[in-house]
Design a protein around this motif. Structure first.
Motif, PDB file in Angstrom:
ATOM      1  N   VAL A   1       0.861  -1.181   0.000  1.00 36.33           N
ATOM      2  CA  VAL A   1       0.000   0.000   0.000  1.00 36.33           C
ATOM      3  C   VAL A   1       0.899   1.234   0.000  1.00 36.33           C
TER       4      VAL A   1
ATOM      5  N   LYS B   1      -5.421   9.005   1.633  1.00 39.33           N
ATOM      6  CA  LYS B   1      -4.067   8.792   2.157  1.00 39.33           C
ATOM      7  C   LYS B   1      -3.624  10.024   2.943  1.00 39.33           C
TER       8      LYS B   1
ATOM      9  N   SER C   1       4.962   2.603  -0.863  1.00 44.52           N
ATOM     10  CA  SER C   1       4.763   1.410  -1.680  1.00 44.52           C
ATOM     11  C   SER C   1       6.040   0.984  -2.391  1.00 44.52           C
TER      12      SER C   1
END
Length: 414
Positions: free
Chosen positions: A175, A191, A230
């Motif tokens: 993620v 986010k 990520s």
């Protein structure tokens, strides 16, 4: 010596193609002038496969032997990745937990780090450009391999960053950062550019799977800058930082969901001194973590007590509680329910703003969601509810606090 610590999870090293992407991240750090300490998890699926073997060969696997087996997953990933580095002309070596050494206590399966030999690490870093260290593992006082529990590679990485006074600890995963809630539940989850150590601690303890809670504890205690991002993208992720005044303007930062909950109720429990100690003492000695606790008012010398544990520890907890009955608790009835979950509202802004609890309770009421238990801290409100309402509760609370809308929280890390 400038040191950058990078940790890569199981999905990041699951096959050769993924490991080649990891290689590029490590090379980028080298080009920026860092000595690299790379912590790897076992390849995706390997730990579960090894745990299944434990249970196939033994109905009640010895914890120390189980650690000896499951730790081999990290040994495989570190050796394979070090081969890639060497083939690319990079001076590197793999290092296992006992070779550092990372010493732990003897709570096999969920050991806690006691110390790290940074002198040995600095000696190795003087000789090599990259150290590839097996996450999740250490060595117990009796000289046996120990493991740190699920998510333990995060803890290994942050602890090593703290010991080495690293420039930063980058946690790479599948993620691209920490979200206001699980995007698989709320499509408008957002986010976060930044999150405080305290907020991340609460989110980790309340069910967020992005970081293991002990890694956040280390980061907060030793002020380690942690960047969650990520493996499969160069986009900025989420920085864990110390709290500042600007962040208090954001009332709520996230909604966490923990499905790993089970409720135990002790009915007709004697209401007298020493009873609670007689119940929770043995649970603690058996390393069973108790979360929420509620005791009802006394009636005719007895009371009802309810507490929660992780589902995987329910069977052990029930066995321990039953064994306390002969100690003056023969009339006590033990009940349990594993169809429950915990939803939590988290934010440092709650310290200086009233009304968060009232709003949370009101929106759950309007969805006809009954609250079974409540626990609070100055930056968190947690409600135990029936599991069938889990996703509805998360979406409802996420929308009620407008978490899908942009809020200023500072610039993301580049």
């Amino acid at each position: 010596m400038r040191i950058l610590v990078q940790k890569f999870g199981g999905t990041s090293v699951k096959d050769l193609a993924c490991m080649k992407q990891v290689l590029e991240k490590v090379k980028k750090g080298l080009h920026e002038g860092f000595k690299m300490v790379v912590i790897l998890s076992a390849r995706a699926g390997d730990t579960n496969r090894l745990l299944a073997l434990c249970n196939e060969y033994s109905p009640n696997p010895d914890a120390a032997e189980c650690d000896s087996l499951v730790s081999t997953g990290e040994q495989v990933s570190t050796a394979l990745f070090t081969m890639l580095l060497k083939d690319d002309g990079i001076k590197a070596r793999s290092v296992l937990g006992f070779q550092v050494p990372i010493t732990t206590n003897d709570a096999y399966g969920k050991a806690r780090i006691s110390s790290i030999d940074k002198t040995q690490l600095h000696r190795l870093l003087a000789e090599y450009e990259v150290l590839v260290i097996a996450g999740f593992q250490g060595i117990s006082p009796s000289g046996r391999i120990s493991t740190l529990g699920r998510g333990g590679s995060d803890t290994s990485a942050v602890a090593l960053a703290a010991a080495l006074d690293a420039f930063r600890c980058d946690i790479y995963t599948d993620v691209d950062g920490v979200y206001t809630t699980d995007p698989n539940i709320a499509s408008n989850a957002r986010k976060l550019n930044r999150i405080t150590y305290d907020e991340m601690l609460e989110m980790a303890s309340m069910g967020s799977k992005v970081l293991e809670i002990r890694s956040v504890e280390f980061a907060k205690k030793y002020k380690v800058p942690v960047h969650v991002r990520s493996t499969f993208s160069d986009a900025p992720g989420t920085m864990l930082i110390q709290e500042d005044k600007k962040m208090e303007h954001v009332l709520v930062s996230g909604i966490a969901l923990d499905r790993d909950q089970a409720r135990i109720t002790l009915r007709n429990c004697p209401d007298k001194p020493g009873v609670s100690a007689g119940i929770f003492g043995p649970l603690s000695e058996a390393n069973v973590t108790v979360d929420m606790i509620v005791q009802n008012p006394s009636r005719d010398g007895v009371t009802d007590m309810t507490f929660t544990v992780a589902r995987k520890e329910l069977k052990k907890a029930l066995s321990i509680v039953e064994s306390t009955k002969p100690n003056g608790m023969n009339g006590m009835e033990v009940m349990h329910d594993s169809n429950v979950c915990k939803v939590s509202v988290i934010g440092v802004g709650m310290r200086n703003h009233a009304g968060v609890a009232a709003k949370a309770f009101d929106v759950l009421f309007h969805e006809n969601i009954n609250i079974l238990m409540i626990s609070t801290s100055e930056i968190k409100i947690s409600c135990l509810i029936e599991e069938k309402y889990a996703e509805l509760a998360v979406r409802t609370l996420h929308d009620a606090f407008n978490l899908g809308e942009e809020q200023f929280e500072g610039e993301p890390e580049k």
